[in-house]
Design an enzyme around this catalytic site. Structure first.
Site, short mmCIF file in Angstrom:
data_model
loop_
_atom_site.label_atom_id
_atom_site.label_comp_id
_atom_site.label_asym_id
_atom_site.label_seq_id
_atom_site.Cartn_x
_atom_site.Cartn_y
_atom_site.Cartn_z
N THR A 99 3.28 -0.64 8.83
CA THR A 99 4.13 -0.97 9.96
C THR A 99 3.30 -1.10 11.23
OG1 THR A 99 5.81 0.36 8.87
CG2 THR A 99 6.24 -0.29 11.13
N PRO A 103 2.62 4.83 1.03
CA PRO A 103 3.32 5.17 2.27
C PRO A 103 2.37 5.79 3.29
CG PRO A 103 4.41 6.15 0.36
CD PRO A 103 3.13 5.58 -0.11
N GLY A 104 2.61 5.50 4.53
CA GLY A 104 1.87 6.16 5.60
C GLY A 104 0.48 5.65 5.84
N GLU A 120 -2.11 32.37 -12.17
CA GLU A 120 -3.13 31.59 -11.46
C GLU A 120 -4.50 31.81 -12.07
OE1 GLU A 120 -2.27 29.29 -9.54
OE2 GLU A 120 -0.19 29.95 -9.40
N GLY A 165 0.83 -1.20 0.00
CA GLY A 165 0.00 0.00 0.00
C GLY A 165 0.86 1.24 0.00
N HIS A 190 -4.90 29.49 -14.99
CA HIS A 190 -5.28 28.13 -14.59
C HIS A 190 -6.77 28.09 -14.25
CE1 HIS A 190 -1.40 26.28 -14.48
NE2 HIS A 190 -0.91 27.02 -13.49
P1 ADP Z 1 3.52 2.77 6.62
O1 ADP Z 1 4.33 1.71 7.28
O2 ADP Z 1 2.35 2.23 5.86
O3 ADP Z 1 4.32 3.70 5.78
P2 ADP Z 1 3.13 3.61 9.31
O4 ADP Z 1 2.52 2.39 9.88
O5 ADP Z 1 4.57 3.78 9.54
O6 ADP Z 1 2.86 3.67 7.75
O7 ADP Z 1 2.32 4.87 9.80
C1 ADP Z 1 2.93 5.95 10.41
C2 ADP Z 1 2.05 6.54 11.48
O8 ADP Z 1 0.87 7.10 10.92
C3 ADP Z 1 1.56 5.55 12.49
O9 ADP Z 1 2.46 5.40 13.52
C4 ADP Z 1 0.26 6.14 12.95
O10 ADP Z 1 0.47 7.10 13.95
C5 ADP Z 1 -0.25 6.83 11.73
N1 ADP Z 1 -1.15 5.97 10.98
C6 ADP Z 1 -0.95 5.50 9.74
N2 ADP Z 1 -1.99 4.75 9.33
C7 ADP Z 1 -2.87 4.71 10.33
C8 ADP Z 1 -4.14 4.09 10.50
N3 ADP Z 1 -4.68 3.34 9.54
N4 ADP Z 1 -4.77 4.27 11.68
C9 ADP Z 1 -4.23 5.03 12.63
N5 ADP Z 1 -3.04 5.64 12.54
C10 ADP Z 1 -2.35 5.50 11.40
ZN ZN Z 2 1.07 27.10 -12.90
MG MG Z 3 6.37 1.65 7.25
#
Ligand code: ADP
Ligand code: ZN
Ligand code: MG
Length: 638
Positions: free
Chosen positions: A227, A222-223, A442, A220, A445
């Site tokens: 993890t 990032p973020g 702008e 998926g 656009h």
């Molecule tokens: P990834 O590993 O997918 O890049 P992480 O698990 O490292 O993302 O997410 C980083 C932080 O963002 C987490 O520690 C949490 O605080 C927040 N976060 C990300 N996704 C969620 C989620 N689905 N629910 C709650 N918090 C989230």
């Molecule tokens: Zn522009």
């Molecule tokens: Mg991660």
């Protein structure tokens, strides 16, 4: 059509503690003991073996010899010692021993003989002080060397401990994350529940002869909480969690990574049931390639070792291997074969409900005022991943703190969203000419976007510079979720992108560097239309790109050229050129037709700096846009 969302990352929960250091703690305690012992011996020798007799001036010694007061003499290299006939007072005790510093006196032996004094030569056999004399500096240097060596191999488990895994070991109760801490990824959570069940009661599954998944790969953007989810699985199942990141394997020594993998799996096997989590698997699991320059030997060895370990592993022992990546397309296919990471779990960006749930989790630790409507914030943050939302809450809290407020209100959230979407507001004095150029850019656009078919309505135009290099922007809010784009929509998109530059041309007859980003994105879209989407009649329905696009990343990866002939390359370039030229013509037509309105809007923009979409549409004589509460990506045009 990529959004400009920054993807800020915050740290996953939990510490970053590493296991005990294998080497490099104290460099041989025994060494220090030995040193101390030597020192004590040396001192003792100096104290006891150096006769603590009376120290006499040489002249007095000579007198005593002459007067017959000396019975015995030992002549050393630098000193003479001996015994006297009658004890003398030395300090607070009586002693018949004496020492004197030797003086070059060739007649001494004659005189001693004359008086019948027993005499003998003596070499300095006190070896310890001598030994210490050269041993101490040596030890000093060894010490210094040891110190730096330890620094080098120290905290990160470096040089000397390279063969050991850097895996962080979390004991059973150390993983505090639970499924409740992860929201908006319900499907992934349901799939992982099964893994938790298995880890809790492996017997239930194996008794039925079922095959347990060996590897689960979380894929998926990032973020999105990959993890976090992996940790939650360990937390829910109450099993140890071995985690390490693929990038940690990228070492300079060939063979180190492979040794680490071996070590990691050994540790894991000893602690089963447990989870081994390899984060950022793509760093290590990239497809093996034949490369003419350099070698990826190290990475390939590591990967091979991982594959071997996964094959040799018996999942019935209760070790589950989890991986996470945001670039599944680059993974070596061998990793995804049955018996390895055979189960893939998609952890996607959350929908509006999911975003609301994630916000709920993260505002728990923050004092919010009654007016804060998480539903509304969720609706305004289409395209945000979990980490972005966590960051948003934090940003809002910071803004409130800066304004000395006791609670975080809706305004702070509003500002934080804009901040994250378009970078930080910039306060800088700008020349009047530049402001005018930006206003027209702008406006260009915005006007093209409002008139051309198939683009999302303009929500806001701003010429307040934000972030690094962003001078102004036009914010679009989507009215519906789009999974497919038609050719006409893409053409419209191109016209909008070129609208900024075109407005500059029309208004000033001069162009600036401000359109760089627009041109980049326009070229990208045009190239994709030709090479990937089969939207050019000239080149037909062929994908010339050959390469896989990153599925979950908005940024373009450096791509190798597809496999096509020089002639085709020429044709592709010509087609891209044609598409862009057409879009430019469209923008020019629209902006020339509406020249007066463009002037009005640009002037107004110079006054107010930020203009709402509805005011824009009123000036253009267009109907108001329908209320915006839909899904999709917030788009920013610079
Ligand atoms: P990834 O590993 O997918 O890049 P992480 O698990 O490292 O993302 O997410 C980083 C932080 O963002 C987490 O520690 C949490 O605080 C927040 N976060 C990300 N996704 C969620 C989620 N689905 N629910 C709650 N918090 C989230
Ligand atoms: Zn522009
Ligand atoms: Mg991660």
């Amino acid at each position: 059509m990529s959004s400009n969302n920054p993807t800020p990352r915050s740290n996953p929960k939990g510490g970053d503690k590493r296991g005990p250091l294998p080497f490099g703690g104290r460099p041989g305690l025994s060494l220090w003991y030995g040193l101390a012992l030597l020192l004590v011996l040396g001192l003792a020798q100096m104290y006891w073996f150096v006769p603590a007799g009376k120290t006499l001036p040489y002249s007095e010694f000579k007198e005593l010899v002459k007067s017959g007061g000396v019975t015995e003499v030992f002549v050393g290299d630098t000193a003479i010692r001996g015994t006297l006939k009658t004890p003398v007072q030395s300090g607070n005790r009586q002693t018949s021993d004496f020492t004197t510093t030797r003086v070059d006196d060739p007649k001494l032996t004659e005189e001693l003989e004359a008086r019948g004094v027993k005499y003998s030569g003596e070499t300095n056999n006190r070896w310890l002080p001598e030994l210490l004399g050269w041993l101490l500096p040596l030890l000093f240097f060894v010490g210094i060397w040891g110190f730096f060596f330890r620094r080098m191999s120290g905290a990160e488990g470096g040089v000397m401990s390279f063969a050991r895994s850097k895996a962080k070991v979390f004991a059973d109760d150390e993983v505090k994350v639970r499924f409740d801490d992860v929201a908006g990824v319900d499907e992934a959570r349901e799939e992982l529940r099964e893994v938790v069940e298995f880890l809790k009661t492996p017997k239930k599954y194996t008794n039925l002869g079922g095959r347990i998944p060996k590897g689960v790969l979380l894929v998926g953007p990032p973020g999105t909480g990959k993890t976090l989810l992996a940790r939650a699985v360990a937390g829910e199942a109450h099993v140890p969690f071995f985690s390490l990141s693929g990038s940690e394997f990228v070492e300079m020594f060939v063979g180190v990574g492979a040794a680490r993998i071996r070590d990691l799996f050994q540790q894991a096997e000893a602690k089963a049931p447990c989870i081994v989590f390899i984060d950022e698997l793509d760093a290590l699991g990239k497809a093996r390639v034949q490369s003419p320059v350099g070698s990826h030997e190290e990475r390939e060895q590591t990967l091979n070792q991982l594959l071997a370990e996964m094959d040799g592993f018996d999942s019935r022992k209760g070790v589950i291997i989890m991986g996470a990546t945001n670039r599944p397309e680059v993974l070596d296919p061998a990793l995804l074969r049955p018996g390895r990471f055979d189960r893939q779990v998609l952890v996607d960006k959350p929908d509006v409900k999911g975003r609301e749930d994630i916000l709920k989790i993260h505002v728990k630790g923050v004092k919010t005022s009654a007016g804060v409507d998480l539903k509304l914030i969720a609706a305004r943050t289409a395209g945000f991943a979990g980490a972005d939302l966590a960051n948003l809450v934090n940003e809002a809290a910071l803004l409130a703190a800066r304004a000395d407020k006791t609670e975080v209100g809706p305004m702070e959230f509003e500002n934080a969203i804009e901040r994250l979407v378009a970078g930080l507001e910039r306060k800088r004095v700008m020349s009047e000419k530049d402001r005018e150029t930006i206003a027209y850019h702008e406006t260009g656009h915005a006007v093209v976007a409002s008139v051309v078919e198939g683009t999302y309505p303009v929500h806001k135009i701003s010429i307040v510079g934000r972030g690094f290099g962003v001078l102004g922007y036009t914010l679009h809010l989507p009215t519906e979720e789009r999974y497919l784009s038609t050719r006409r929509q893409l053409q419209g998109e191109l016209a909008v992108l070129l609208g900024g530059r075109t407005a500059e041309e029309i208004a000033f007859g001069e162009i600036t560097t401000g359109a760089q980003n627009d041109l980049l994105r326009a070229t990208d879209i045009a190239r994709a239309m030709v090479c990937e989407f089969g939207m050019s009649d000239e080149l037909g329905l062929i994908n010339y790109d050959g390469n896989k696009r990153p599925k979950f990343l908005d940024i373009a990866m450096p791509q190798e050229r597809g496999l096509y002939s020089e002639q085709t390359a020429l044709k592709i370039d010509a087609e891209i050129n044609r598409i862009i030229t057409e879009a430019h013509a469209t923008a020019t037509r629209i902006l020339t037709e509406r020249r007066e309105q463009v002037d009005t809007i640009a002037k107004r923009l110079l006054d107010v700096e930020v203009m709402e979409g509805d005011e824009l549409r009123t000036i253009l004589g267009l109907p108001k846009a329908e209320p915006v509460l839909a899904e999709g990506t917030v788009e920013v045009r610079q």
